[in-house]
Design an enzyme around this catalytic site. Structure first.
Site, short mmCIF file in Angstrom:
data_model
loop_
_atom_site.label_atom_id
_atom_site.label_comp_id
_atom_site.label_asym_id
_atom_site.label_seq_id
_atom_site.Cartn_x
_atom_site.Cartn_y
_atom_site.Cartn_z
N ASP A 61 9.02 5.59 -14.74
CA ASP A 61 9.45 4.39 -14.03
C ASP A 61 9.93 4.80 -12.63
O ASP A 61 10.90 5.56 -12.51
CB ASP A 61 10.59 3.74 -14.83
CG ASP A 61 11.03 2.40 -14.27
OD1 ASP A 61 10.73 2.12 -13.08
OD2 ASP A 61 11.67 1.64 -15.00
N SER A 140 3.55 -5.77 2.27
CA SER A 140 2.78 -7.01 2.06
C SER A 140 2.91 -7.92 3.28
O SER A 140 3.95 -7.95 3.94
CB SER A 140 3.32 -7.74 0.83
OG SER A 140 2.74 -9.03 0.74
N TYR A 153 10.59 -11.12 -3.74
CA TYR A 153 9.44 -10.27 -3.37
C TYR A 153 9.36 -10.08 -1.87
O TYR A 153 9.27 -8.95 -1.38
CB TYR A 153 8.16 -10.91 -3.91
CG TYR A 153 6.92 -10.09 -3.64
CD1 TYR A 153 6.61 -8.98 -4.43
CD2 TYR A 153 6.05 -10.41 -2.60
CE1 TYR A 153 5.47 -8.21 -4.17
CE2 TYR A 153 4.92 -9.66 -2.35
CZ TYR A 153 4.63 -8.56 -3.14
OH TYR A 153 3.50 -7.80 -2.89
N ALA A 155 11.62 -10.44 0.43
CA ALA A 155 12.75 -9.67 0.98
C ALA A 155 12.55 -8.18 0.70
O ALA A 155 12.84 -7.34 1.57
CB ALA A 155 14.06 -10.16 0.36
#
Ligand SMILES: NC(=O)c1ccc[n+]([C@@H]2O[C@H](COP(=O)([O-])OP(=O)(O)OC[C@H]3O[C@@H](n4cnc5c(N)ncnc54)[C@H](OP(=O)(O)O)[C@@H]3O)[C@@H](O)[C@H]2O)c1
Length: 265
Positions: A61, A140, A153, A155
């Site tokens: 992870d 993005s 997302y 931020a």
């Protein structure tokens, strides 16, 4: 184009990360592939080998700080170091005002932003010692402005863009490069649940091809595709009142279409 590069790719079990691994395999790159789903990673690594590359997998992870050190150690053990690190692992996370849940923001931030900080913390000393290296973060175009429900997302990707810019300005005049990539819509598991028409939707293979070209050219910021990137830039400069009206109109249409698709009870 440098062959036999030593590359770290996080989020390599699907989508853009997987496509990057397969594209680099054709150049005989040696890669550390990271994600949580081990079976998927092994499948990607097998394909990499079949194409002439080399790959070792780490099922972990990235939101855990200790993962970054493990990734670096694996790269050093197997390949003697790292030339390029592509920090691509990411997740979505809807956070509507009607059910605002800060734990979603924390989880999204941990994967999309903090994981990159952890990787930088592990990699920068090593790359500084080596005197060279390329650090790539997949952000993005959604970072451009806030959109309904997607604050967590957007931020996280906005924070990432600022982090990479800060690093880039500091690393200027060295052989260390910080590259910020901001894709538009790409067909992957992440976008599969989207219920709206995604403009200029691109296949993951094509996205990977473009990202690799941008890395080769050491473009400091690479936003694509051009049409979406230009539209987003326009959205950044229009007056707030117009932006809010446009977004409200789109959001209303989306909710209406979504509601009409639901079976009537
Ligand atoms: N698709 C798009 O339209 C689009 C647009 C702009 C930006 N992006 C960005 O592109 C990147 C790749 O996304 P994608 O579209 O290729 O989506 P995807 O197919 O869902 O891939 C996401 C990858 O991240 C990994 N990942 C997620 N959480 C993780 C965690 N906690 N630890 C380790 N790995 C984790 C996933 O692997 P496991 O589940 O196996 O852990 C998977 O390999 C993301 O950063 C995303 O934000 C995508």
């Amino acid at each position: 184009m440098e062959p036999h590069q030593r590359i770290i790719i996080t989020g390599a079990s699907s989508g853009i990360g997987r496509a990057l691994a397969l594209a680099y395999a054709a150049r005989k790159a040696r890669m550390v592939l990271v994600a949580r789903r081990e079976g998927r990673l092994v499948e990607v690594a097998d394909r990499v080998m079949a194409r002439g590359g080399d790959a070792v997998v780490l099922a972990a992870d990235v939101a855990e700080r200790s993962t970054a050190q493990k990734v670096l150690e694996l790269a050093q053990e197997r390949f003697g170091g790292v030339d390029v690190a592509i920090m691509n692992a990411g997740r979505r996370g809807s956070m509507p005002a009607a059910a605002f849940d800060a734990s979603i923001a924390a989880e999204v931030m941990a994967v999309n932003y903090l994981s990159v900080c952890y990787m930088l913390e592990a990699l920068l000393p090593e790359m500084r010692r080596a005197g060279r290296g390329t650090l790539v973060a997949i952000g993005s175009l959604a970072a451009c402005r806030g959109m309904p429900e997607s604050g967590a997302y957007s931020a996280s990707k906005g924070a990432l863009a600022t982090l990479m810019e800060s690093l880039r300005t500091e690393l200027r005049n060295s052989d260390l490069h910080a590259i910020a990539v901001a894709p538009g819509f790409v067909r992957t598991e992440m976008t599969a649940p989207n219920q709206f028409r995604m403009p200029l939707l691109m296949e993951a293979d094509e996205a990977a091809r473009r990202i690799i070209r941008a890395i080769d050219r050491r473009r400091p910021i690479y936003r694509f595709p051009l049409g979406t990137s230009l539209a987003v830039r326009l959205l950044q400069v229009i007056p707030v009142a117009l932006y809010d009206r446009l977004v409200a109109w789109g959001y209303m249409r989306l909710r209406r279409d979504h509601a009409s698709e639901r079976p009537h009870e």
